[in-house]
Motif scaffolding. Structure first.
Motif, PDB file in Angstrom:
ATOM      1  N   VAL A  93     -44.087   8.229  43.745  1.00  0.00           N
ATOM      2  CA  VAL A  93     -43.203   6.285  42.788  1.00  0.00           C
ATOM      3  C   VAL A  93     -41.916   6.095  43.799  1.00  0.00           C
ATOM      4  O   VAL A  93     -41.947   5.148  44.536  1.00  0.00           O
ATOM      5  CB  VAL A  93     -42.820   6.165  41.993  1.00  0.00           C
ATOM      6  N   VAL A  94     -41.050   7.977  43.992  1.00  0.00           N
ATOM      7  CA  VAL A  94     -39.980   7.592  44.769  1.00  0.00           C
ATOM      8  C   VAL A  94     -40.422   8.689  45.883  1.00  0.00           C
ATOM      9  O   VAL A  94     -40.993   9.447  45.507  1.00  0.00           O
ATOM     10  CB  VAL A  94     -38.320   7.718  44.382  1.00  0.00           C
ATOM     11  N   ALA A 140     -32.442   1.568  37.969  1.00  0.00           N
ATOM     12  CA  ALA A 140     -32.829   2.063  38.475  1.00  0.00           C
ATOM     13  C   ALA A 140     -33.760   2.263  38.537  1.00  0.00           C
ATOM     14  O   ALA A 140     -35.750   1.049  38.523  1.00  0.00           O
ATOM     15  CB  ALA A 140     -32.371   1.941  39.932  1.00  0.00           C
ATOM     16  N   PHE A 141     -34.304   3.201  37.773  1.00  0.00           N
ATOM     17  CA  PHE A 141     -35.255   4.628  37.817  1.00  0.00           C
ATOM     18  C   PHE A 141     -36.180   4.193  36.311  1.00  0.00           C
ATOM     19  O   PHE A 141     -37.358   3.915  36.505  1.00  0.00           O
ATOM     20  CB  PHE A 141     -35.189   5.550  37.663  1.00  0.00           C
ATOM     21  N   PRO A 142     -35.954   3.117  35.463  1.00  0.00           N
ATOM     22  CA  PRO A 142     -36.683   2.604  34.738  1.00  0.00           C
ATOM     23  C   PRO A 142     -37.154   1.464  34.987  1.00  0.00           C
ATOM     24  O   PRO A 142     -38.467   1.241  34.616  1.00  0.00           O
ATOM     25  CB  PRO A 142     -35.602   1.611  33.296  1.00  0.00           C
ATOM     26  N   LEU A 143     -36.806   0.545  35.968  1.00  0.00           N
ATOM     27  CA  LEU A 143     -36.935  -0.710  36.646  1.00  0.00           C
ATOM     28  C   LEU A 143     -38.190   0.231  37.770  1.00  0.00           C
ATOM     29  O   LEU A 143     -39.523  -0.608  37.512  1.00  0.00           O
ATOM     30  CB  LEU A 143     -36.002  -0.958  37.566  1.00  0.00           C
ATOM     31  N   LEU A 144     -38.359   1.063  38.510  1.00  0.00           N
ATOM     32  CA  LEU A 144     -39.327   1.476  38.773  1.00  0.00           C
ATOM     33  C   LEU A 144     -40.039   2.013  38.367  1.00  0.00           C
ATOM     34  O   LEU A 144     -41.512   2.243  38.853  1.00  0.00           O
ATOM     35  CB  LEU A 144     -38.211   3.227  40.199  1.00  0.00           C
ATOM     36  N   LEU A 145     -39.844   2.499  36.923  1.00  0.00           N
ATOM     37  CA  LEU A 145     -41.364   2.895  36.471  1.00  0.00           C
ATOM     38  C   LEU A 145     -41.876   1.645  35.855  1.00  0.00           C
ATOM     39  O   LEU A 145     -43.637   1.841  35.689  1.00  0.00           O
ATOM     40  CB  LEU A 145     -40.506   3.653  35.125  1.00  0.00           C
ATOM     41  N   ALA A 155     -44.144  -6.190  40.584  1.00  0.00           N
ATOM     42  CA  ALA A 155     -43.517  -6.547  41.358  1.00  0.00           C
ATOM     43  C   ALA A 155     -42.529  -6.834  42.065  1.00  0.00           C
ATOM     44  O   ALA A 155     -41.150  -6.468  42.211  1.00  0.00           O
ATOM     45  CB  ALA A 155     -44.139  -7.604  42.138  1.00  0.00           C
ATOM     46  N   VAL A 156     -41.785  -7.376  40.110  1.00  0.00           N
ATOM     47  CA  VAL A 156     -40.484  -7.802  40.403  1.00  0.00           C
ATOM     48  C   VAL A 156     -39.633  -6.727  39.888  1.00  0.00           C
ATOM     49  O   VAL A 156     -38.650  -6.751  40.592  1.00  0.00           O
ATOM     50  CB  VAL A 156     -40.717  -8.871  39.473  1.00  0.00           C
ATOM     51  N   ALA A 157     -40.052  -6.044  39.115  1.00  0.00           N
ATOM     52  CA  ALA A 157     -39.263  -4.602  38.622  1.00  0.00           C
ATOM     53  C   ALA A 157     -39.780  -3.607  39.601  1.00  0.00           C
ATOM     54  O   ALA A 157     -38.015  -3.259  40.017  1.00  0.00           O
ATOM     55  CB  ALA A 157     -39.769  -4.183  37.606  1.00  0.00           C
ATOM     56  N   HIS A 158     -40.569  -3.142  41.302  1.00  0.00           N
ATOM     57  CA  HIS A 158     -40.617  -2.852  42.209  1.00  0.00           C
ATOM     58  C   HIS A 158     -39.017  -3.302  42.831  1.00  0.00           C
ATOM     59  O   HIS A 158     -38.605  -2.710  43.467  1.00  0.00           O
ATOM     60  CB  HIS A 158     -42.307  -3.460  43.129  1.00  0.00           C
ATOM     61  N   GLY A 161     -35.692  -2.805  40.724  1.00  0.00           N
ATOM     62  CA  GLY A 161     -34.989  -1.207  41.052  1.00  0.00           C
ATOM     63  C   GLY A 161     -34.842  -0.904  41.886  1.00  0.00           C
ATOM     64  O   GLY A 161     -34.112   0.446  42.121  1.00  0.00           O
ATOM     65  N   TRP A 162     -35.338  -1.098  43.615  1.00  0.00           N
ATOM     66  CA  TRP A 162     -35.280  -0.395  44.431  1.00  0.00           C
ATOM     67  C   TRP A 162     -33.885  -1.258  44.890  1.00  0.00           C
ATOM     68  O   TRP A 162     -33.059  -0.026  45.466  1.00  0.00           O
ATOM     69  CB  TRP A 162     -36.045  -0.802  45.435  1.00  0.00           C
ATOM     70  N   ALA A 163     -33.516  -2.060  44.678  1.00  0.00           N
ATOM     71  CA  ALA A 163     -31.811  -2.649  45.308  1.00  0.00           C
ATOM     72  C   ALA A 163     -30.896  -1.982  44.333  1.00  0.00           C
ATOM     73  O   ALA A 163     -30.088  -2.219  44.645  1.00  0.00           O
ATOM     74  CB  ALA A 163     -31.676  -4.710  44.657  1.00  0.00           C
ATOM     75  N   PHE A 164     -31.291  -1.665  43.158  1.00  0.00           N
ATOM     76  CA  PHE A 164     -30.315  -1.357  42.280  1.00  0.00           C
ATOM     77  C   PHE A 164     -30.884   0.293  42.889  1.00  0.00           C
ATOM     78  O   PHE A 164     -28.962   1.133  42.315  1.00  0.00           O
ATOM     79  CB  PHE A 164     -30.608  -1.301  40.658  1.00  0.00           C
ATOM     80  N   THR A 165     -31.791   0.986  43.410  1.00  0.00           N
ATOM     81  CA  THR A 165     -31.408   2.783  43.828  1.00  0.00           C
ATOM     82  C   THR A 165     -30.738   2.657  45.171  1.00  0.00           C
ATOM     83  O   THR A 165     -29.968   3.843  45.034  1.00  0.00           O
ATOM     84  CB  THR A 165     -33.236   2.506  43.942  1.00  0.00           C
TER      85      THR A 165
END
Length: 203
Positions: A93-94, A140-145, A155-158, A161-165
């Protein structure tokens, strides 16, 4: 911890028990994320986030801020970050570099803590940047999950999530650089040995 709040050496306190619960959830979360049970993994992360907030509130209101609690809280944060990253990297995933840069930062600071301890200093106090970086990564990581869910929500979570990462990694290393600067001043020539009043919350 609020300024002026007394720090005790108590072990059996309500906040400490809650922090221990968070630590106990780490292996449960690891099994869930590796086995692909994303919904339950998100539930565990939500419970962990709630207990992270709850133990801090209770520690202040019940006047049960303790040295053990100041160690358990950031330890649980780091473990959840590492386990989440390791699980997401294992599943593809990452990318692996995200795991490497975060673990490398903590490894460098672990060496700094040892060097400070040998000179009689305590761990460096937490900074606002360090807290911001940690919270960004924990979001970030719950959003990437969640991004693994097909459709618009994923799609929105991706994207979010990457912005937070990216913000989390940047702030995490910026805080690390600040801690290195503080350590260099403490360990530099002409600095006398002696314990500092720093708390074990360096993040």
């Amino acid at each position: 911890m609020q300024r002026g709040q007394e720090v005790s050496s108590s072990v059996l306190t309500v906040p400490n028990l809650i922090s221990l619960l968070r630590l106990a959830l780490v292996p449960v979360f690891a099994v869930l994320i590796v086995s692909g049970h994303d919904v339950w993994a998100l539930v565990v992360l939500a419970v962990s986030g709630f207990t992270d907030w709850l133990d801090g509130v209770l520690a202040r209101r019940l006047h049960q801020v303790s040295k053990l609690g100041e160690m358990l809280d950031p330890a649980a944060d780091r473990l959840f970050i590492f386990v989440t990253l390791a699980g997401l990297a294992w599943r593809g995933v990452v990318p692996l570099w995200v795991l490497v840069v975060i673990v490398a930062r903590d490894a460098v600071l672990a060496v700094v803590v040892v060097l400070l301890g040998r000179r009689g200093y305590g761990p460096l106090p937490v900074s606002f940047v360090g807290k911001a970086g940690t919270f960004a990564l924990l979001y970030a990581f719950p959003l990437l999950l969640l991004a693994e869910v097909p459709g618009g929500v994923g799609a929105v979570a991706h994207v979010v999530g990457w912005a937070f990462t990216w913000w989390g990694v940047g702030l995490y290393w910026l805080a690390g650089w600040q801690y290195l600067g503080q350590a260099r001043r403490l360990l530099g020539p002409g600095t006398s040995d002696g314990a500092t009043s720093g708390r074990w919350e360096t993040r």
